[in-house]
Design an enzyme around this catalytic site. Structure first.
Site, short mmCIF file in Angstrom:
data_model
loop_
_atom_site.label_atom_id
_atom_site.label_comp_id
_atom_site.label_asym_id
_atom_site.label_seq_id
_atom_site.Cartn_x
_atom_site.Cartn_y
_atom_site.Cartn_z
N ASN A 158 2.49 -4.71 9.16
CA ASN A 158 3.39 -4.01 10.09
C ASN A 158 2.53 -3.00 10.45
O ASN A 158 1.77 -1.95 10.01
CB ASN A 158 4.61 -3.26 9.16
CG ASN A 158 5.23 -2.03 9.76
OD1 ASN A 158 5.49 -1.99 10.88
ND2 ASN A 158 5.96 -1.38 9.13
N LYS B 114 3.03 -0.79 12.80
CA LYS B 114 3.86 0.51 13.12
C LYS B 114 3.46 1.03 14.65
O LYS B 114 3.53 0.22 15.34
CB LYS B 114 3.44 1.59 12.07
CG LYS B 114 3.60 1.10 10.81
CD LYS B 114 3.79 2.24 9.65
CE LYS B 114 3.61 1.77 8.24
NZ LYS B 114 4.10 2.60 7.27
N HIS C 233 13.66 -1.04 8.11
CA HIS C 233 12.49 -0.23 7.57
C HIS C 233 12.84 1.16 7.13
O HIS C 233 13.72 1.72 7.95
CB HIS C 233 11.41 -0.47 8.52
CG HIS C 233 9.91 0.11 7.72
ND1 HIS C 233 9.56 1.44 7.61
CD2 HIS C 233 9.22 -0.71 7.40
CE1 HIS C 233 8.50 1.42 6.87
NE2 HIS C 233 8.10 0.13 6.79
N GLU D 259 11.32 3.94 7.65
CA GLU D 259 11.20 4.79 8.54
C GLU D 259 12.10 4.70 9.52
O GLU D 259 12.61 5.86 10.34
CB GLU D 259 9.64 4.62 9.09
CG GLU D 259 8.67 4.84 8.22
CD GLU D 259 7.33 4.29 8.51
OE1 GLU D 259 7.22 3.45 9.28
OE2 GLU D 259 6.41 4.29 7.32
N GLU E 94 10.54 -2.28 -0.49
CA GLU E 94 9.48 -1.27 -0.30
C GLU E 94 10.20 -0.09 -0.97
O GLU E 94 10.79 0.64 -0.25
CB GLU E 94 9.41 -1.29 1.10
CG GLU E 94 8.80 -2.43 1.97
CD GLU E 94 8.06 -2.05 3.26
OE1 GLU E 94 6.92 -2.66 3.11
OE2 GLU E 94 8.72 -1.38 4.17
N GLY F 248 2.69 4.41 2.43
CA GLY F 248 1.79 5.19 3.21
C GLY F 248 1.31 6.44 2.25
O GLY F 248 0.85 7.39 2.65
N SER G 271 1.58 0.73 0.01
CA SER G 271 0.52 0.86 -0.32
C SER G 271 -0.23 -0.30 -1.01
O SER G 271 -0.91 -0.19 -1.84
CB SER G 271 0.31 1.95 -1.22
OG SER G 271 0.64 3.05 -0.57
#
Ligand code: PEP
Length: 252
Positions: free
Chosen positions: A9, A11, A95, A97, A167, A173, A213
């Site tokens: 991904n 991003k 996701h 985010e 996730e 991250g 991560s």
């Protein structure tokens, strides 16, 4: 048997040129890898270039989001058929985010999931708890809510085509990874839920990726867990060397 999937991904990173360079580099460096499905998910603006970069390889192209309608007055949005026309086969949905910064709720994820399936795109549906939810002992409750919400009204035959990415938000991250056992426990829980929602057969065949991560140093331990079928990789997918090592960790 579930084949290992490693998806990158990217991003909101990589210009068109940078994306092409990374994709064409990976095409060469991963040429010998046949037993892992590699999916590259660049920003929309780089989909065509990445497609060109991986042409002739076994790698797949994926997008990071899409709208659920096939067309219309939705400024700034992209539909499933547009993604298909660029050669996408996968699309990341829900996701964390998107949930956190763009207000995506289960209902929206569900609409997108159905639209992706109707159009023949493979959705990679992201689910996972936030740190305060884990600390409050609500991991399973949150994950179950994401799963039942995303799959609402999806028939068994279609459900079997979905890929899930667990996730934990606290691991995305942040450099903090779930331990292989912590991750595998949630993966097993997800498979049990899918079995209850559909059947043991459907649950057995659905690939459940881990994301949060993932790095070359921890990939092998995570990927060797019984219910972890691959990884959704953010930061470490932006560098050819680290992504290549993670993909190679998925070789059985
Ligand atoms: C992600 O964005 O899906 C992700 C897992 O990011 P990272 O690997 O950087 O934690």
């Amino acid at each position: 048997m579930r084949i290992s999937i490693i998806a990158g991904n990217w991003k909101m990173y990589k210009t068109d040129r940078e994306a092409y360079e990374l994709a064409s580099f990976l095409k060469k460096s991963l040429k010998d890898v046949k037993s892992v499905k590699v999916v590259l998910c660049p920003p929309f603006t780089a989909l065509s270039s990445v497609k060109r970069g991986i042409e002739g390889s076994d790698m797949f192209l994926g997008a990071q989001n899409m709208h659920w309608e096939s067309e219309g007055a939705y400024t700034g949005e992209i539909s499933a058929s547009m993604l298909l026309s660029l050669g996408c086969q996968f699309v990341i949905l829900g996701h964390s985010e998107r949930r956190a910064y763009f207000g995506e709720k289960n209902q929206i994820v569900n609409l997108k999931l159905k639209a992706a399936l109707e159009n023949g795109l493979t959705p990679i549906v992201c689910v996972g708890e936030r740190l305060e939810e884990r600390e409050a002992g609500k991991t399973e409750e949150v994950v179950e809510d994401h799963i039942t919400g995303a799959f609402e009204g999806v028939e068994s035959e279609q459900a079997g085509k979905v890929v899930i990415a667990y996730e934990p938000v606290w691991a995305i991250g942040t450099g903090k990874t779930a331990t292989p056992k912590q991750a595998n426990d949630v993966h097993r829980f997800i498979r049990e839920k899918l079995s209850a929602l559909y059947s043991g057969e459907v649950a057995k065949n659905i690939s459940i990726l881990y994301g949060g991560s993932v790095k070359p140093e921890n990939a092998k331990d995570l990927l060797s867990q019984a219910d972890i079928d691959g990884a959704l990789v953010g930061g470490a997918s932006l560098k050819a060397e680290s992504f290549e090592k993670i993909v190679r960790s998925g070789i059985i």
